[in-house]
Design a protein around this motif. Structure first.
Motif, PDB file in Angstrom:
ATOM      1  N   ARG A 151       4.391  -3.032  -1.523  1.00  0.00           N
ATOM      2  CA  ARG A 151       5.416  -1.990  -1.438  1.00  0.00           C
ATOM      3  C   ARG A 151       4.983  -0.842  -0.527  1.00  0.00           C
ATOM      4  O   ARG A 151       5.773  -0.334   0.263  1.00  0.00           O
ATOM      5  CB  ARG A 151       5.713  -1.447  -2.840  1.00  0.00           C
ATOM      6  N   ILE A 152       3.712  -0.465  -0.628  1.00  0.00           N
ATOM      7  CA  ILE A 152       3.222   0.701   0.113  1.00  0.00           C
ATOM      8  C   ILE A 152       2.695   0.324   1.489  1.00  0.00           C
ATOM      9  O   ILE A 152       2.971   0.985   2.491  1.00  0.00           O
ATOM     10  CB  ILE A 152       2.117   1.420  -0.699  1.00  0.00           C
ATOM     11  N   GLY A 153       1.921  -0.742   1.533  1.00  0.00           N
ATOM     12  CA  GLY A 153       1.238  -1.119   2.771  1.00  0.00           C
ATOM     13  C   GLY A 153      -0.264  -0.999   2.563  1.00  0.00           C
ATOM     14  O   GLY A 153      -0.763  -1.208   1.455  1.00  0.00           O
ATOM     15  N   PHE A 154      -0.994  -0.651   3.597  1.00  0.00           N
ATOM     16  CA  PHE A 154      -2.452  -0.514   3.490  1.00  0.00           C
ATOM     17  C   PHE A 154      -2.787   0.736   2.680  1.00  0.00           C
ATOM     18  O   PHE A 154      -2.182   1.795   2.859  1.00  0.00           O
ATOM     19  CB  PHE A 154      -3.088  -0.447   4.880  1.00  0.00           C
ATOM     20  N   LEU A 155      -3.764   0.593   1.787  1.00  0.00           N
ATOM     21  CA  LEU A 155      -4.154   1.678   0.899  1.00  0.00           C
ATOM     22  C   LEU A 155      -5.333   2.441   1.508  1.00  0.00           C
ATOM     23  O   LEU A 155      -6.285   1.836   2.016  1.00  0.00           O
ATOM     24  CB  LEU A 155      -4.533   1.128  -0.471  1.00  0.00           C
ATOM     25  N   THR A 156      -5.260   3.764   1.452  1.00  0.00           N
ATOM     26  CA  THR A 156      -6.281   4.612   2.068  1.00  0.00           C
ATOM     27  C   THR A 156      -6.734   5.681   1.085  1.00  0.00           C
ATOM     28  O   THR A 156      -6.047   5.995   0.104  1.00  0.00           O
ATOM     29  CB  THR A 156      -5.726   5.286   3.339  1.00  0.00           C
ATOM     30  N   ALA A 162      -1.680   6.322   4.062  1.00  0.00           N
ATOM     31  CA  ALA A 162      -1.256   5.034   3.513  1.00  0.00           C
ATOM     32  C   ALA A 162      -0.055   4.482   4.273  1.00  0.00           C
ATOM     33  O   ALA A 162       0.684   5.208   4.926  1.00  0.00           O
ATOM     34  CB  ALA A 162      -0.904   5.191   2.033  1.00  0.00           C
ATOM     35  N   GLY A 163       0.129   3.167   4.183  1.00  0.00           N
ATOM     36  CA  GLY A 163       1.217   2.498   4.896  1.00  0.00           C
ATOM     37  C   GLY A 163       0.652   1.733   6.069  1.00  0.00           C
ATOM     38  O   GLY A 163       0.017   0.687   5.897  1.00  0.00           O
ATOM     39  N   THR A 164       0.839   2.244   7.256  1.00  0.00           N
ATOM     40  CA  THR A 164       0.259   1.607   8.439  1.00  0.00           C
ATOM     41  C   THR A 164      -1.220   1.944   8.590  1.00  0.00           C
ATOM     42  O   THR A 164      -1.970   1.186   9.196  1.00  0.00           O
ATOM     43  CB  THR A 164       0.990   2.056   9.722  1.00  0.00           C
ATOM     44  N   THR A 219       2.676   8.096   8.273  1.00  0.00           N
ATOM     45  CA  THR A 219       2.200   6.718   8.444  1.00  0.00           C
ATOM     46  C   THR A 219       2.912   5.755   7.505  1.00  0.00           C
ATOM     47  O   THR A 219       2.807   4.545   7.668  1.00  0.00           O
ATOM     48  CB  THR A 219       0.680   6.638   8.163  1.00  0.00           C
ATOM     49  N   LEU A 220       3.613   6.288   6.512  1.00  0.00           N
ATOM     50  CA  LEU A 220       4.253   5.471   5.490  1.00  0.00           C
ATOM     51  C   LEU A 220       5.730   5.259   5.809  1.00  0.00           C
ATOM     52  O   LEU A 220       6.454   6.214   6.099  1.00  0.00           O
ATOM     53  CB  LEU A 220       4.122   6.142   4.119  1.00  0.00           C
ATOM     54  N   GLY A 221       6.157   4.005   5.792  1.00  0.00           N
ATOM     55  CA  GLY A 221       7.563   3.701   6.025  1.00  0.00           C
ATOM     56  C   GLY A 221       7.981   3.732   7.475  1.00  0.00           C
ATOM     57  O   GLY A 221       9.179   3.732   7.780  1.00  0.00           O
ATOM     58  N   GLU A 226       7.006   2.161  16.433  1.00  0.00           N
ATOM     59  CA  GLU A 226       7.837   3.368  16.370  1.00  0.00           C
ATOM     60  C   GLU A 226       6.971   4.621  16.458  1.00  0.00           C
ATOM     61  O   GLU A 226       7.331   5.595  17.133  1.00  0.00           O
ATOM     62  CB  GLU A 226       8.632   3.377  15.066  1.00  0.00           C
ATOM     63  N   ILE A 227       5.835   4.604  15.785  1.00  0.00           N
ATOM     64  CA  ILE A 227       4.909   5.740  15.846  1.00  0.00           C
ATOM     65  C   ILE A 227       4.450   5.962  17.285  1.00  0.00           C
ATOM     66  O   ILE A 227       4.453   7.085  17.790  1.00  0.00           O
ATOM     67  CB  ILE A 227       3.695   5.499  14.926  1.00  0.00           C
ATOM     68  N   ILE A 228       4.050   4.871  17.948  1.00  0.00           N
ATOM     69  CA  ILE A 228       3.562   4.969  19.323  1.00  0.00           C
ATOM     70  C   ILE A 228       4.675   5.438  20.258  1.00  0.00           C
ATOM     71  O   ILE A 228       4.469   6.315  21.104  1.00  0.00           O
ATOM     72  CB  ILE A 228       2.999   3.611  19.784  1.00  0.00           C
TER      73      ILE A 228
END
Length: 350
Positions: A151-156, A162-164, A219-221, A226-228
């Motif tokens: 649901r979240i993505g990568f955990l930090t 978190a997310g990407t 970074t989440l969602g 898109e970020i780049i």
């Protein structure tokens, strides 16, 4: 305006560098701030084994530098050269840097997360930096169990990553906008678009030498591309504003601009003592003057290099002995004067 040499990358007269950082953690270990020395070593060993796997393409490319095997000056030199973050420099017991000079990529081990993949390239090239970092991330992800939630993505370690787990940034030199009093508007506009403007050495550091670092906050969602793309869009808008500001200064305030650049040159050539903040500002003036053909014979690579060489730890390292603040100011003045003396004659273009 002078045509900028391709060695500086796209828009290299304004964009000093593009950087991508990807945060990853191994699912079977706690985050670095709670990690035991034994487990920290186990994480490091697993990472290096994956990089040395046959057909990885990364065999014998990464040099390992453990923070505990360096002194404080060396660690600060790495920070000043943008190779590591202040957070990694402070993690003396567990921190490690794996660096690949060939690609411009490195891995910070046990900074805030188990792994921070970093790729730094000259000019506006976030896509290229991401391709290098993403290839490394893909290879490691095939062989290491990264902490991931569907649901979240990568955990930090920090929820804001978190997310990407992706942070993309561009370091910009904006002397004209600064002279015209526009940085506050830039900072507000960036914030409204989900970006943040930081100092030259990242979060919590000062704006020196008219250098500003723009990076994503979210970074989440949000997808990586898109970020780049968003970073490129906002950076290109800032580049246009800076170019317009430089043209305005040349057309409407040329004598004032020439006076500022040449006064800065005089101080840098003949000062006996000079502090970091003042030196960064004056070198920034020379970089602007060189970009606009107000002065010649001082290469941008030399001037950009000076900004790193005059930092406190770099001066300390070069001297080989512990320096007082006054001695650093003297060494800084001597280094700058010698570099400019080697640069040759200068003149104003009509």
């Amino acid at each position: 305006m002078r045509q900028i040499n391709s060695e500086f990358g796209p828009h290299g007269d304004i964009v000093i560098s593009s950087r991508v950082r990807i945060a990853r953690n191994l699912e079977s270990f706690v985050f670095p701030h709670l990690l035991s020395d034994k487990d920290a070593q186990a994480v490091s060993t697993q990472i290096k084994k994956v990089l040395e796997k046959e057909n990885s393409g990364y065999q014998n490319r990464f040099q390992s530098i453990r923070m505990k095997e360096t002194d404080e000056v060396d660690r600060q030199v790495f920070v000043e050269d943008h190779r590591i973050s202040p957070a990694l420099a402070s993690n003396v017991d567990k921190g490690e840097l794996l660096i690949d000079e060939q690609s411009g990529c490195s891995l910070m081990i046990h900074e805030e997360d188990h792994i921070r993949i970093q790729c730094l390239l000259k000019g506006l090239r976030p896509k290229n930096a991401f391709e290098e970092a993403n290839a490394l991330d893909d290879w490691m992800g095939k062989h290491l169990p990264f902490a991931y939630d569907k649901r979240i993505g990568f955990l930090t370690a920090c929820p804001t990553n978190a997310g990407t787990g992706l942070r993309v940034s561009a370091m910009l030199h904006l002397p004209a906008l600064t002279m015209m009093g526009h940085p506050d508007g830039l900072i507000r506009a960036a914030g409204q678009l989900g970006f943040v403007v930081r100092g030259v050495f990242g979060e919590g550091t000062a704006y020196l030498g008219n250098l500003y670092q723009i990076s994503n906050q979210i970074t989440l969602g949000v997808k990586e591309q898109e970020i780049i793309g968003n970073l490129e869009d906002i950076t290109e808008q800032v580049i246009l504003k800076e170019r317009n500001a430089r043209n305005h200064l040349l057309e409407d305030r040329k004598v004032e601009l020439e006076d500022r650049v040449l006064r800065s040159l005089g101080v840098l050539k003949y000062a006996r003592l000079i502090g970091r903040k003042e030196a960064m500002q004056l070198i920034s003036d020379l970089i602007l003057g060189s970009s606009l053909d107000i002065i010649s014979d001082y290469s941008l690579s030399c001037l950009h290099g000076l900004m790193e060489q005059i930092q406190p730890a770099n001066l300390q390292k070069k001297s080989g002995i512990k320096l007082t603040e006054t001695e650093r100011d003297q060494k800084r003045a001597e280094l700058i004067s010698a570099a400019l003396e080697q640069g040759g004659n200068n003149h104003v273009y009509e």
